[in-house]
Design a protein around this motif. Structure first.
Motif, PDB file in Angstrom:
ATOM      1  N   ARG A 139       8.069   8.594   9.597  1.00  0.00           N
ATOM      2  CA  ARG A 139       8.188   7.257  10.174  1.00  0.00           C
ATOM      3  C   ARG A 139       9.625   6.725  10.151  1.00  0.00           C
ATOM      4  NH1 ARG A 139       2.990   4.455   7.135  1.00  0.00           N
ATOM      5  NH2 ARG A 139       1.402   5.228   8.565  1.00  0.00           N
TER       6      ARG A 139
ATOM      7  N   GLU B  48     -10.279  -3.462   8.824  1.00  0.00           N
ATOM      8  CA  GLU B  48      -8.881  -3.049   8.610  1.00  0.00           C
ATOM      9  C   GLU B  48      -8.649  -1.582   8.991  1.00  0.00           C
ATOM     10  OE1 GLU B  48      -6.185  -4.505   8.152  1.00  0.00           O
ATOM     11  OE2 GLU B  48      -4.850  -3.528   6.742  1.00  0.00           O
TER      12      GLU B  48
ATOM     13  N   ASP C  61      -2.698   5.803   2.075  1.00  0.00           N
ATOM     14  CA  ASP C  61      -4.058   5.334   2.395  1.00  0.00           C
ATOM     15  C   ASP C  61      -4.967   5.261   1.166  1.00  0.00           C
ATOM     16  OD1 ASP C  61      -3.512   4.875   5.042  1.00  0.00           O
ATOM     17  OD2 ASP C  61      -4.838   6.430   5.846  1.00  0.00           O
TER      18      ASP C  61
ATOM     19  N   ALA D 129       0.837  -1.202   0.000  1.00  0.00           N
ATOM     20  CA  ALA D 129       0.000   0.000   0.000  1.00  0.00           C
ATOM     21  C   ALA D 129       0.873   1.253   0.000  1.00  0.00           C
ATOM     22  CB  ALA D 129      -0.898  -0.001   1.235  1.00  0.00           C
TER      23      ALA D 129
ATOM     24  N   THR E 144       1.905  -1.366  12.479  1.00  0.00           N
ATOM     25  CA  THR E 144       1.206  -0.302  11.734  1.00  0.00           C
ATOM     26  C   THR E 144       0.713   0.768  12.706  1.00  0.00           C
ATOM     27  OG1 THR E 144       0.550  -1.820   9.987  1.00  0.00           O
ATOM     28  CG2 THR E 144      -0.751   0.180  10.197  1.00  0.00           C
TER      29      THR E 144
ATOM     30  N   GLY F 299       3.726  -0.261   2.322  1.00  0.00           N
ATOM     31  CA  GLY F 299       2.724  -0.070   3.371  1.00  0.00           C
ATOM     32  C   GLY F 299       3.293   0.745   4.511  1.00  0.00           C
TER      33      GLY F 299
END
Ligand code: HSE
Length: 320
Positions: free
Chosen positions: A246, A148, A37, A30, A196, A271
């Motif tokens: 991140r 999810e 997103d 992703a 996540t 992702g």
């Protein structure tokens, strides 16, 4: 949802006993850089499950491969929770099941393993309810997204290919696109996991307007690059919305991505990480990217050259 049930309550559940389905769900990557997103890609590595409706007193769950000995083997198993969610939506009591899972999608690495488990559960329920209740693609996406939290992994897991997913007041929606044959994905998987939830906690509440504009331009370009113009992939995978926030939680991922990009390879965090996705243009570029990582990584990284999956999740009737 359309319901073809003509039997009184309880009888539907009983009529499912003995039904058996086989479910196959692809891994996904992703974000793809700027498409946070929103964008996702289905990859040809699969979790496969056999699910049978039974009249046993409790669920019987066996897990082989990835997650064996680690995931719960009761109703808290993610596949079972997704099945229960789908049966509840359909208004049919869920029977007990016998579930045998053969998992190949790495856990906690940014390759959509939780999305795949959720999609597997939704599809298993859909298969067991075949002929009783039918679901639209939007309903399948909504059921999976409810569990999810965001649609960018579950959309490609369900439908295959490259997906654009967005959320409307009526629920999540998707558009599937066919990726240019010149795109050769490579996934580089480290030994360590990344949560996540932790990755999402590092995101700021708001971002500079100029960064938002930057990402709007790159994600629009990325769709064109992936379906038509792979030569634009390096510029199209630039991002200012999530990866640098991140990076502190996955320093080696960040360092290797910088190295790969400096050498001209369109590398991004897969992702929420910590795996790296390289959207290579041909097998020789994949080999060059693998060589670079082997030479400079401080820990062990597994290289997975994966084709794009064009089919998405499938459910077939195993026996009745
Ligand atoms: N878009 C999600 C994220 C993918 O980056 O947090 C991981 O579920």
């Amino acid at each position: 949802m359309t319901s073809a049930a003509v039997v009184p309550g309880g009888a539907v559940e009983a009529s499912l006993v003995g039904r058996r389905v086989h479910v196959k769900v692809p891994a996904t990557s992703a974000n793809l850089g700027p498409g946070f997103d929103t964008l996702g890609l289905a990859l040809a590595r699969y979790d496969e499950l056999d699910v049978e409706a039974t009249d046993d007193a409790a669920h019987v769950i066996e897990v082989h491969g990835v997650g064996a000995g680690q995931v719960p083997l009761d109703e808290s198993h993610l596949v079972v929770r997704a099945m229960a969610h789908t049966f509840a939506y359909a208004g049919v009591p869920m029977p007990t099941i016998r579930l045998e899972a053969h998992n190949a999608i790495p856990h906690g690495r940014g390759l959509g393993s939780s999305g795949a488990a959720i999609v597997a559960g939704v599809m298993a329920a859909r298969g067991l309810l075949d002929g009783v209740v039918s679901f639209t693609p939007d309903e399948l996406l909504e059921l999976a997204t409810e569990l999810e939290g965001h649609p960018d992994n579950v959309a490609p897991a369900l439908f295959g290919g490259l997906t654009i997913a967005w959320v409307t007041p009526e629920g999540p929606r998707h558009k599937k696109l066919i990726v240019h044959r010149g795109v050769s994905p490579l996934v580089l998987v480290p030994e360590h996991e990344m949560s996540t939830a932790l990755a999402r906690s590092l995101q700021p509440e708001s971002v500079p307007h100029s960064d938002a504009v930057f990402n709007v331009s790159r994600s629009a370009l990325l769709v064109a690059a992936l379906i038509q113009s792979p030569e634009l992939l390096l510029q199209a995978t630039e991002d200012k919305l999530h990866q640098h926030y991140r990076a502190q939680a996955m320093p080696e991922t960040d360092r290797l991505i910088r190295l790969l990009r400096a050498a001209g390879h369109p590398a991004v965090v897969s992702g929420a990480g910590p795996s790296i996705l390289v959207l290579a243009s041909d097998p020789s570029e994949r080999a060059e990217a693998i060589r670079l990582v082997e030479e400079s990584a401080e820990t062990a990284w597994q290289a997975l050259p994966l084709a794009v999956d064009f089919l998405g999740a499938t459910v077939t009737d195993a026996a009745r």
